[in-house]
Design a protein around this motif. Structure first.
Motif, PDB file in Angstrom:
ATOM      1  N   ALA A 622       0.885  -1.148   0.272  1.00  0.00           N
ATOM      2  CA  ALA A 622       0.519  -0.210  -0.017  1.00  0.00           C
ATOM      3  C   ALA A 622       1.212   1.442  -0.057  1.00  0.00           C
ATOM      4  CB  ALA A 622      -1.150   0.269   1.239  1.00  0.00           C
ATOM      5  N   ASN A 628      -0.053   6.419  -4.220  1.00  0.00           N
ATOM      6  CA  ASN A 628       0.369   7.612  -3.318  1.00  0.00           C
ATOM      7  C   ASN A 628       1.536   8.477  -3.732  1.00  0.00           C
ATOM      8  OD1 ASN A 628      -1.939   6.851  -1.396  1.00  0.00           O
ATOM      9  ND2 ASN A 628      -0.713   5.060  -1.336  1.00  0.00           N
ATOM     10  N   GLU A 634      -2.428  15.454  -6.793  1.00  0.00           N
ATOM     11  CA  GLU A 634      -2.995  15.851  -5.475  1.00  0.00           C
ATOM     12  C   GLU A 634      -2.983  16.917  -5.732  1.00  0.00           C
ATOM     13  OE1 GLU A 634      -1.508  12.982  -2.535  1.00  0.00           O
ATOM     14  OE2 GLU A 634      -3.172  14.173  -1.047  1.00  0.00           O
ATOM     15  N   ILE A 642     -11.751  20.459  -5.176  1.00  0.00           N
ATOM     16  CA  ILE A 642     -11.979  20.302  -3.685  1.00  0.00           C
ATOM     17  C   ILE A 642     -11.546  21.081  -3.204  1.00  0.00           C
ATOM     18  CG2 ILE A 642     -11.054  19.011  -1.847  1.00  0.00           C
ATOM     19  CD1 ILE A 642     -10.033  16.910  -3.161  1.00  0.00           C
TER      20      ILE A 642
ATOM     21  N   TRP B 183      -9.116   0.820   4.706  1.00  0.00           N
ATOM     22  CA  TRP B 183     -10.294   0.513   3.604  1.00  0.00           C
ATOM     23  C   TRP B 183     -11.498   1.770   4.088  1.00  0.00           C
ATOM     24  CZ3 TRP B 183     -10.936  -1.954   0.104  1.00  0.00           C
ATOM     25  CH2 TRP B 183     -10.347  -3.622  -0.536  1.00  0.00           C
ATOM     26  N   GLY B 188      -8.205   8.195   1.021  1.00  0.00           N
ATOM     27  CA  GLY B 188      -6.631   8.338   1.264  1.00  0.00           C
ATOM     28  C   GLY B 188      -6.206  10.052   0.189  1.00  0.00           C
ATOM     29  N   ARG B 189      -7.173  10.807  -0.272  1.00  0.00           N
ATOM     30  CA  ARG B 189      -6.550  12.180  -0.939  1.00  0.00           C
ATOM     31  C   ARG B 189      -7.585  12.836  -0.809  1.00  0.00           C
ATOM     32  NH1 ARG B 189      -3.933  10.384  -6.752  1.00  0.00           N
ATOM     33  NH2 ARG B 189      -4.592  12.703  -7.005  1.00  0.00           N
ATOM     34  N   THR B 190      -8.731  12.645  -0.413  1.00  0.00           N
ATOM     35  CA  THR B 190      -9.803  14.293  -0.046  1.00  0.00           C
ATOM     36  C   THR B 190     -10.316  14.419   1.628  1.00  0.00           C
ATOM     37  OG1 THR B 190     -10.794  12.077  -2.124  1.00  0.00           O
ATOM     38  CG2 THR B 190     -12.378  14.484  -1.000  1.00  0.00           C
ATOM     39  N   GLY B 231      -2.949   7.667   3.134  1.00  0.00           N
ATOM     40  CA  GLY B 231      -2.553   7.458   2.211  1.00  0.00           C
ATOM     41  C   GLY B 231      -3.781   6.475   1.512  1.00  0.00           C
ATOM     42  N   ASP B 232      -3.453   6.074   0.120  1.00  0.00           N
ATOM     43  CA  ASP B 232      -4.434   5.123  -0.454  1.00  0.00           C
ATOM     44  C   ASP B 232      -4.097   3.831  -0.204  1.00  0.00           C
ATOM     45  OD1 ASP B 232      -6.202   5.404  -2.952  1.00  0.00           O
ATOM     46  OD2 ASP B 232      -4.819   3.984  -3.099  1.00  0.00           O
ATOM     47  N   ILE B 233      -4.810   2.954  -0.048  1.00  0.00           N
ATOM     48  CA  ILE B 233      -4.281   1.782   0.529  1.00  0.00           C
ATOM     49  C   ILE B 233      -4.520   0.944  -1.214  1.00  0.00           C
ATOM     50  CG2 ILE B 233      -5.926   1.447   2.765  1.00  0.00           C
ATOM     51  CD1 ILE B 233      -8.045  -0.150   0.692  1.00  0.00           C
ATOM     52  N   ASP B 245     -10.895   6.863  -3.022  1.00  0.00           N
ATOM     53  CA  ASP B 245      -9.661   6.932  -2.631  1.00  0.00           C
ATOM     54  C   ASP B 245     -10.183   6.113  -0.777  1.00  0.00           C
ATOM     55  OD1 ASP B 245     -10.764   9.194  -1.759  1.00  0.00           O
ATOM     56  OD2 ASP B 245      -9.477  10.169  -1.771  1.00  0.00           O
ATOM     57  N   PHE B 248      -5.803   4.794   3.913  1.00  0.00           N
ATOM     58  CA  PHE B 248      -5.068   4.233   6.120  1.00  0.00           C
ATOM     59  C   PHE B 248      -4.925   5.113   6.678  1.00  0.00           C
ATOM     60  CE2 PHE B 248      -1.456   3.584   2.706  1.00  0.00           C
ATOM     61  CZ  PHE B 248      -0.329   4.529   3.481  1.00  0.00           C
TER      62      PHE B 248
END
Lengths: 656, 656
Positions: A622, A628, A634, A642, B183, B188-190, B231-233, B245, B248
């Motif tokens: 991950a 990432n 981003e 966003i 999960w 993750g990014r938002t 981060g994104d899993i 996204d 974790f």
């Protein structure tokens, strides 16, 4: 409290589980690899070579676009063809090596369809010429049968190959949109040649589908030749088979020499005379080759999925803390092992029976090459029934394995999703399962009719020998011979029941699910007989555990057939026996999956790692995820969208 | 010979099939849209607005990378938030509009988890402050419950929120690798904020899991705040949910004010006193919201898949040419309609029962907000059982729909693969199905015990009222009331059977599949009772057809339960009744799917086009495939690899 952090505990759990194994794993590994194919040692050697090749790049796949998957696939083919020369690999070794990458490549259909069709259906001279070029990969082929409007039913194909006597040529043509060849693996951007199924038209008369070799692209610059319209049909569901360019192909009056019709059996002479094949079914044998291969492929895919799931469920803990300060392993719950162990049993049974069937296919091929089609009907029905049952049960089994892993099973890094995606089309291609069911049923009804009308007993060992099975007078659930007999009787019983409901004009209207039910019952009888034969071997490796696993296969097959067996089987006793057998097998679950011999490189799964360190593996992958460490991307999304949402929200909130 | 080319014939076929419809489609459409939610008219209006938005770009999805899917998703959210202001949409309308895009977006969990949890579990002041910000999207939230090492079992969560009395703050911390939140959709990014499930630690004592609002990213520049590792899993199986996204999150001693603990029920005072909630289960109600929504979502997904498949199988022709010069439509084969129509029946039944259950959930929520938890146990068990059954049967039903379409069903352009991928995690998230089974079984065994020991009759209309059902003395397969009673008796009968096999120490060891079997039997009894209620309505639209379809649901449910019903049901008669009912329904199959009201834009399927022009649609999309018209890329692959293979092959061929 547990003494170890959970991520470290997993390794201890795996070590203990492995140490529990009650049998010699290497003996069972030989059983699973040995009865057909290279055997374990040669396989392991090839695997070592292949897994050193960085170009394969399994870990990179989840982050590649389709273009990148395709290109990487071509690079792999290129490199492996080089290795073939270096190591002096046989054709079979080259294909096995490519299969070991776990990627379906544009070359797969070259090896499993294009080349075998030429070798089996070509005249001696065609085999010498085209077969040699294809074997060397001096040409790259595809097999163009399916059309946009027509699938399993080759008689309905619309593409025509009209013989032009004046120029001694065939003219290939696609008269309609629906006659466009479709789903042809390796065609979209790769193949230089195709074997094309087309309706032979001779002096204005349609002679049915025949096979023609047609060049598609220049061997100088790979440009598409005139009269061919070629392209890729687009992506497949679940992002499956992304490295393969399934293509479409239309012909606009493309001319080929008469000598390009494959003519081992049927021929067209210079003066437009049709020379019929000595046996109408002779040309059919070649089409069975892929089905025979598919069963073993499915068995191995299922073996991967169940290895991953059993390993993860052995180290994943959940639920009420026990006296050891730990939650129980997920695999120790009856509702989990009752799902996983029967799938493991199928992975064994399908492996063993598929290899047997490959031997049977080879024996039939030898006879067929001598013009003797006597073994064809038996082999055909066995392969049709097995293709349906194995492809469907493998798909269901992979899904069971995935679900048993809970949420993490949905991660691409678990590796099981990719196996399921890859296997998904197996239930609809190479003969749609529901179409093949009809063929099995037709043969079954015919055999039943023969037995009941003439009183003839089907020959012992033949596919339909179960029709002579008597209703069991007693049933010992611990006796595998009894269980096999029971499943054989059940098949005869289901057929007899369906025959009584047949509607004179619309046979299955009174029982619309009958075909699928008969096909399954018949094939399960076939498998059960084979399993009983295996259990009769006194030299079977794996001691009680392998015997128990095969026993479990029979028990759970009976369990799914309870609706047919209400008068013979006590469900309570049967389920208790299933439970008892599962429980006895549980300590050997890791050993039984280890016996498949998969390496971590092959499984490519964070949840199926050999040492049990699943959480560390998941965390590592991950962290390295291509989604990432994309600071710029981003910030771009933030600034682009966003932040706009948040600004609009702030303004709105001020008003609320 | 057919008068029309096959690709044109399809449109004629569809027109005729539609003209055959025997009932008023609009009445049924209202039934399917009306009993909960906006109703058809408002839905159709919203759909018109949404489908005009080019930014949604459905057709482009199969060719986008994950980065592009994510970015496009953010662009859609941005634009739809703008539209919300323009059109004065309610929160529900905004979420419905986003759902209509068919893409699971990072904002989905904001709306279905983050916001509802705040509204249901926050104090009045928290609802005013955070609820308002979240509703306006001045903050974007996620719901952080699941951890790397712990899923459905919240009691096992490792993340801690330790109260520091000296500073009146909670300290959030992730003590182990396995306590990493995992999960989490939109993380993750938002997301800028999270509601976090963590173990409350008060004066050194663990008080169990509680909820805390934690800011994750700066509202100025979106940078991750100190002490959070985010981060994104990584990608999901089948390339599913690529626009979301899932992330974790690890905490390194992150401090938040005491006021950030959601405290409608439990509270921590300034002096570290714990104020327990009035009812231990009060805080549980909020978690049921997603399950209630999931059932209807699943029903609608299944409706899409079956609409596509019924349409395609109506115009796809295959097999022996009939007197009209045409091969039969695939849907006309018993083995096809016997698969498709029961799935269509489920799409209706799940739709209707899910909307009922949403009403029941709302009623319970109102009571819960008043501190009255009396409706919770019933609603909880109904939602648990339904979540398991609906999620599993929807997945199986989509797959049946896909397979019935043969080879073309595997094309991404068919649209069914994407539906299946999207729905796949439903069987393992929001309570893994096999864990929820255990909760249903526990409740069922308790109710059974109560009835047998005290002789008490469960109240009429309650979830377990079926326990009082007597064994049917006679069974009329044409009587839906009889069938519903039969399924209710069967549930009681299965429970009684399982109770007899319970092992004192290891309850299900003697019958390891018991939990799944009981859970299903119980939930099917619940659904059957609801279906019987619907059939009792004299104003039910759709005439005989809708009645027949619901009847078919009951019949095929009985068919799958035959192993439990051997002494009561004659399988031959049952299957004949199923066949007869299917055959009577067949002419209305297109009308019954039209009644869902899906537009071509919504279905986004070349095989499910409203006018039946499937081959033209498939051809058009394949031609425009992003993998074609890439001359440069194509030449690069040729020059890089394919030519090397061919050259090597030529050299090899020369030597052979």
């Amino acid at each position: 409290m547990a003494a170890l952090p959970p991520n470290e505990q997993t390794r201890v759990d795996m070590e203990r589980a492995r140490a529990n194994t009650s049998f010699d794993v290497s003996g069972v590994r030989d059983l699973l690899h040995g009865s057909y194919g290279f055997g374990w040692e040669a396989h392991a050697k090839l695997l070592t070579v292949v897994s050193r090749e960085a170009v394969v790049n399994k870990a990179g796949r989840p982050f590649m676009s389709r273009e990148e998957r395709y290109k990487t696939g071509q690079a792999v083919i290129d490199r492996f063809n080089e290795l073939r020369v270096e190591h002096g690999w046989s054709d079979e070794q080259l294909e096995s090596a490519l299969l070991l990458t776990g990627e379906i490549l544009p070359s797969t259909l070259h090896a499993t369809a294009f080349l075998p069709v030429i070798l089996r259906q070509g005249s001696d001279e065609q085999v010498r010429h085209w077969g040699m070029l294809a074997r060397a990969r001096a040409i790259i082929g595809c097999y163009a049968q399916t059309e946009l409007g027509h699938g399993t039913d080759v008689a309905a194909l619309e593409t025509t190959a009209t013989f032009d006597k004046t120029r001694d040529e065939f003219v290939l043509h696609s008269p309609t949109l629906t006659s466009t060849k479709w789903w042809i693996g390796g065609l979209g951007r790769t193949a230089t040649h195709a074997v094309v199924q087309a309706q032979l038209v001779l002096e204005g008369k349609r002679m049915g589908p025949h096979l023609f070799i047609v060049q598609l692209r220049s061997l100088e610059d790979h440009k598409t030749l005139p009269g061919r319209t070629i392209g890729d049909i687009g992506p497949k569901a679940f992002n499956a088979h992304p490295a393969t360019d399934h293509g479409f192909l239309r012909f606009d009056h493309v001319r080929i020499p008469r000598a390009h019709m494959l003519s081992k059996f049927a021929q067209v002479t210079r003066d437009a005379t049709y020379v019929a094949p000595p046996h109408a079914k002779l040309s059919y044998g070649g089409m069975l080759y892929i089905r025979a291969q598919m069963n073993l492929g499915g068995a191995l895919t299922l073996a991967k999925a169940i290895t991953i799931s059993v390993r993860y469920c052995t180290v994943r803990r959940q639920g009420r803390i026990g006296p050891d300060g730990l939650a129980p392993a997920v695999v120790s719950y009856p509702s989990t092992y009752h799902r996983l162990l029967p799938v493991l049993a199928k992975a064994y049974v399908f492996n063993i029976v598929s290899r047997d069937l490959l031997k049977q296919y080879d024996a039939m091929s030898v006879r067929l090459a001598e013009g003797d089609a006597s073994l064809l009907p038996e082999t055909h029905v066995a392969l049709a029934g097995m293709k349906v049952l194995v492809s469907a049960d493998v798909l269901a089994g992979i899904d069971t394995a995935r679900r048993a892993m809970g949420g993490h099973g949905f991660s691409e890094f678990a590796g099981v999703g990719a196996l399921l995606a890859m296997h998904t089309p197996a239930v609809t291609y190479e003969g749609d399962n529901y179409v093949l069911d009809k063929q099995v049923v037709r043969a079954a009804l015919k055999a039943h009719q023969l037995v009941t009308s003439s009183g003839a007993t089907p020959p012992r060992g033949s596919f339909f020998s179960f029709l002579a099975t008597q209703r069991p007078v007693s049933l010992n659930l611990g006796d595998t011979h009894d269980l096999a007999k029971l499943l054989q009787w059940r098949a005869a019983h289901v057929i007899a029941g369906v025959v009584r409901t047949l509607h004179p004009n619309a046979p299955f209207e009174n029982d619309p699910g009958a075909e699928a039910r008969v096909s399954r019952a018949v094939t399960e009888a076939f498998i059960a007989a084979r399993v009983a034969d295996v259990l009769a071997r006194t030299d079977l490796p794996g001691g009680q555990s392998v015997r128990r696993l095969l026993h479990l296969y029979l028990l759970t097959t009976v369990e799914t057939a309870l609706a047919d067996l209400a008068t013979v089987v006590d469900p309570v006793a049967l389920r208790a026996k299933v439970g008892e057998t599962c429980k006895a097998l549980l300590p050997d679950a890791i050993g039984l999956t280890d016996a498949f011999g998969f390496t971590d490189w092959e499984l490519d799964s964070v949840l199926g790692v050999h040492d049990g360190g699943v959480y560390d593996a998941l965390w590592e992958r991950a962290r390295k995820s291509g989604f990432n460490d994309v600071g710029k991307e981003e910030q771009a999304t933030y600034k682009g969208h966003i932040s706009a949402v948040l600004r609009r929200g702030s303004a709105l909130a001020a008003k609320l």
